[in-house]
Design an enzyme around this catalytic site. Structure first.
Site, mmCIF file in Angstrom:
data_model
loop_
_atom_site.group_PDB
_atom_site.id
_atom_site.type_symbol
_atom_site.label_atom_id
_atom_site.label_comp_id
_atom_site.label_asym_id
_atom_site.label_seq_id
_atom_site.Cartn_x
_atom_site.Cartn_y
_atom_site.Cartn_z
ATOM 1 N N GLU A 100 0.810 -1.219 0.000
ATOM 2 C CA GLU A 100 0.000 0.000 0.000
ATOM 3 C C GLU A 100 0.841 1.267 0.000
ATOM 4 O OE1 GLU A 100 -0.739 -2.690 1.731
ATOM 5 O OE2 GLU A 100 -2.664 -3.240 0.856
ATOM 6 N N HIS A 157 -11.711 -5.195 7.658
ATOM 7 C CA HIS A 157 -12.484 -5.061 6.419
ATOM 8 C C HIS A 157 -13.730 -4.203 6.598
ATOM 9 C CE1 HIS A 157 -9.957 -8.483 5.431
ATOM 10 N NE2 HIS A 157 -10.327 -8.386 4.173
#
Lengths: 336, 369
Positions: free
Chosen positions: A60, A129
């Protein structure tokens, strides 16, 4: 007008941006051949090529940091962070580089980067999530933060975010990806309602209910339910979380005299606190009672069997409305 | 002659030019005049460093990161670059900035605190110095991906220290650079110390060897040998320009001064180590080479001295003469487009300042009350 899902509406907005500007480039994990884990980028790599829609390694910070380099080179990167809880490895590049390079270089270097973040809960996922990390970014100067609540806005605002010369975090409410709505793909994002403007979704006179992203639908449902009891709720969709369009919220509170703010993120230091404080500063003498926050708890996002307790639902929001109205509510009798 | 068989070296610490069949061809154009010019650059950069350190000691700069000892690594690589290459450096590459043509006053601007950065990156194709360790390696890699998309043959070059190689960003940058075969050169100045942490704490193997694990070819060069650094950098640049992807260069050098002027290296390092490295000083080395070749004439020495002194005067007067920014400048360039939160704060602060009636008084610590 076309009926399409939220996810499809974003896809269509991305497609238009790719068509209109050869400098727009999409990057992220699994966004190419798979079309993204939520299929938001479905078909784009096939149509625009692997150099415009880039499947990246799983890193990321690198996705964000290379986007910075591409922006230096004159590109307008649109990066996808696969899930909200995966944004933290990129945090340094976002807050120390993306947010500050325009300031650091006295305006010489622009960072027109759009950071797409599927966020929020309600889909029964494991940890990392379902988070709502928006407050980390609303606190960072140099970033713009938006969250959309319906397919039309999703379609238009993604294009506005990409057109903006400022970096924009675009929070997508993942539990609404499959909601359908009317989308006019012909709307020109340059003349549409600017992305930093809030919108009054439902007009009302008794309480102002501020929401954004996934909870706008819940707030609308709450307004409908309250109407059955004769309570008139004005629902405002903030759309922009940084900056917040306080003029719209203020005008509403001056009319209703009561403010309820709701979000999925934890309460302490959250956007609700900012909205409550700012509105109190701006229209203290128009408030009949203290602002009320209905939010997630200050806990790590819980396992899915309990997430319905964490997420503000219609009943918790209505309980908050009752508090704002001084009607009997779950905290009746408590002082402070 | 170096005892380190992996180290690319073209000039020994004693100033002896030694042949290297693989790298000699890359500097065959460097004749007597160019050697003298490299000597001038090294000397000027050291003089800039000494002057800036003095300015810090005199309270004119808040901080300064000296590059004493690393001049050859910076000049050798900096002079190898083409104008259309783009540099992403750390805060210590003031010598590279000099090679890129950065205005000397601009070099001190950020350390004096009158601006967040000194120059327009596009005016010299060099990003302003990065403070976050290693973050710039990703920017270079992304820029290189852009070069690739544009079909251009320029190269992105990123500078960082040995300590930075422990950071995730540097490793992620190598993953991306290798995956996309981006035209980027990773230039690691292994100066042996990351503030007080020695390089042995960062890596159990030679740093250049790490790149191999990412599929990136690497070169290990004597960082105090300006010719060798230039040759190695040219090899890497050439590879990138011709579609050969990234190269990692480890320039083995030594930070002879402190990490910054706020640091005290006597607390953590052995004086003998410094002495060993002083014997390998990059400027003494090229001076000895010029001497051996009969090039170190009084005229050359005088010219180099005069140039260094004039640059020092320029940097001093530029630094001291720099005007303080205006109070409202604080709000400039946060965003490209209007922002209602900031516009309101800016408006309120302007009203606050105006309430004193005397803008000068309003900015003093005591205010006007």
């Amino acid at each position: 007008m076309t009926q399409m899902t939220f996810a499809r509406a974003i896809n269509s907005g991305l497609r238009k941006s790719l068509e209109n500007d050869p400098k727009v480039i999409l990057m992220g994990e699994d966004i190419g051949t798979l079309g993204g884990v939520f299929r938001v980028t479905d078909g784009l790599q096939k149509d625009f090529g692997t150099h415009r829609v880039v499947d990246t390694p799983l890193a990321e910070s690198a996705i964000m940091g290379t986007a910075v380099g591409l922006a230096y080179r004159g590109y307008r990167p649109v990066v996808e962070i696969q899930f909200d809880g995966f944004i933290y490895p990129a945090f340094d590049q976002i807050v120390s580089q993306v947010a500050k390079l325009h300031y650091r270089t006295q305006g010489a270097v622009k960072m027109p980067i759009t950071i797409r973040v599927p966020f929020g809960g309600g889909i029964g996922s494991p940890e990392h999530h379902s988070e709502s990390p928006e407050a980390y970014f609303t606190h960072t100067s140099g970033l713009r933060v938006v969250s959309v609540s319906n397919p039309q806005d999703a379609h238009t605002v993604i294009q506005q975010a990409i057109l903006s010369d400022d970096p924009v975090l675009y929070f997508e409410p993942k539990r609404r990806y499959h909601d359908k709505g009317e989308v006019d793909e012909g709307i020109d994002p340059r003349t549409a309602l600017p992305m930093d403007s809030a919108r009054v979704v439902t007009e009302g006179t008794d309480v102002t209910l501020v929401a954004y992203g996934p909870l706008v639908k819940t707030a609308k449902d709450a307004a409908t339910a309250a109407a059955d009891e004769g309570i008139s709720i004005e629902v405002i969709d903030l759309r922009s979380l940084a900056p917040v369009d306080y003029a719209t919220v203020e005008a509403s509170v001056r009319k209703t005299g009561r403010l309820v703010v709701t979000h999925e993120a934890g309460q302490s230091g959250g956007l609700g606190a900012e909205v409550a404080a700012s509105i109190t500063e701006r229209c203290f003498y128009h408030l009949e009672t203290a602002p009320v926050r209905i939010t997630g708890f200050d806990i790590p996002y819980p396992y899915s069997k309990l997430e319905m307790h964490h997420l503000p639902g219609l009943d918790r929001i209505l309980d908050g409305v009752d508090r704002a109205l001084g009607r009997p509510n779950s905290l009746s009798g408590l002082e402070g | 002659m170096s005892t380190d068989r992996n180290l690319i070296q073209l000039v020994t610490p004693a100033g002896e030019r030694i042949s290297h069949p693989e790298f000699d061809p890359w500097v065959k154009d460097i004749g007597d005049e160019q050697l003298c010019s490299l000597y001038e650059d090294l000397t000027v950069i050291r003089r800039i460093d000494v002057e800036a350190t003095a300015l810090q000691r005199q309270g004119e700069l808040g901080l300064w990161p000296p590059l004493l000892g690393q001049e050859a690594a910076q000049v050798g690589s900096g002079r190898a670059l083409r104008d259309d290459d783009f540099v992403f450096s750390s805060y210590r590459e003031n010598g590279v900035a000099y090679c890129r043509g950065v205005d000397l006053t601009d070099i001190t601007r950020v350390w004096r605190g009158t601006a967040s950065s000194g120059w327009d990156p596009y005016s010299v194709n060099m990003a302003t110095p990065q403070i976050i360790i290693g973050a710039q390696t990703l920017h270079a890699t992304g820029y290189a991906m852009g070069i690739q998309n544009d079909g251009a043959d320029s190269v992105a070059v990123t500078y960082f220290g040995d300590g930075a190689t422990s950071e995730g960003d540097v490793n992620e940058a190598m993953v991306f650079a290798a995956s996309f075969q981006a035209p980027v050169v990773f230039f690691c100045s292994n100066n042996h110390w990351a503030i007080s942490e020695p390089v042995r704490l960062q890596s159990h193997i030679q740093i250049a060897d790490r790149a191999t694990g990412f599929g990136i070819p690497s070169l290990r060069v004597d960082g105090n040998d300006v010719l060798a650094v230039m040759a190695a950098t040219r090899v890497a640049l050439d590879r990138a320009r011709h579609g050969g992807g990234p190269t990692f260069i480890e320039a083995v050098t030594y930070r002879m001064g402190p990490h910054t002027t706020a640091d005290d290296p006597t607390r953590y390092r052995d004086a003998n180590e410094l002495e060993d490295w002083a014997a390998k000083d990059p400027i003494l080395r090229i001076k000895a080479l010029l001497e051996r070749k009969g090039l170190l004439t009084d005229q050359v020495q005088q010219h180099v001295h005069d140039k260094a002194e004039s640059v020092a005067r320029e940097i001093r007067s530029g630094c001291i003469g720099m005007p303080d920014p205006e109070p409202m400048d604080i709000f400039k360039h946060v965003y490209s487009e209007p922002n209602s939160w900031l516009d309101r704060q800016q408006d309120h602060y302007a009203r606050y300042l105006a309430s004193f009636g005397d803008p000068a008084g309003a900015t003093s610590e005591e205010g006007a009350r």
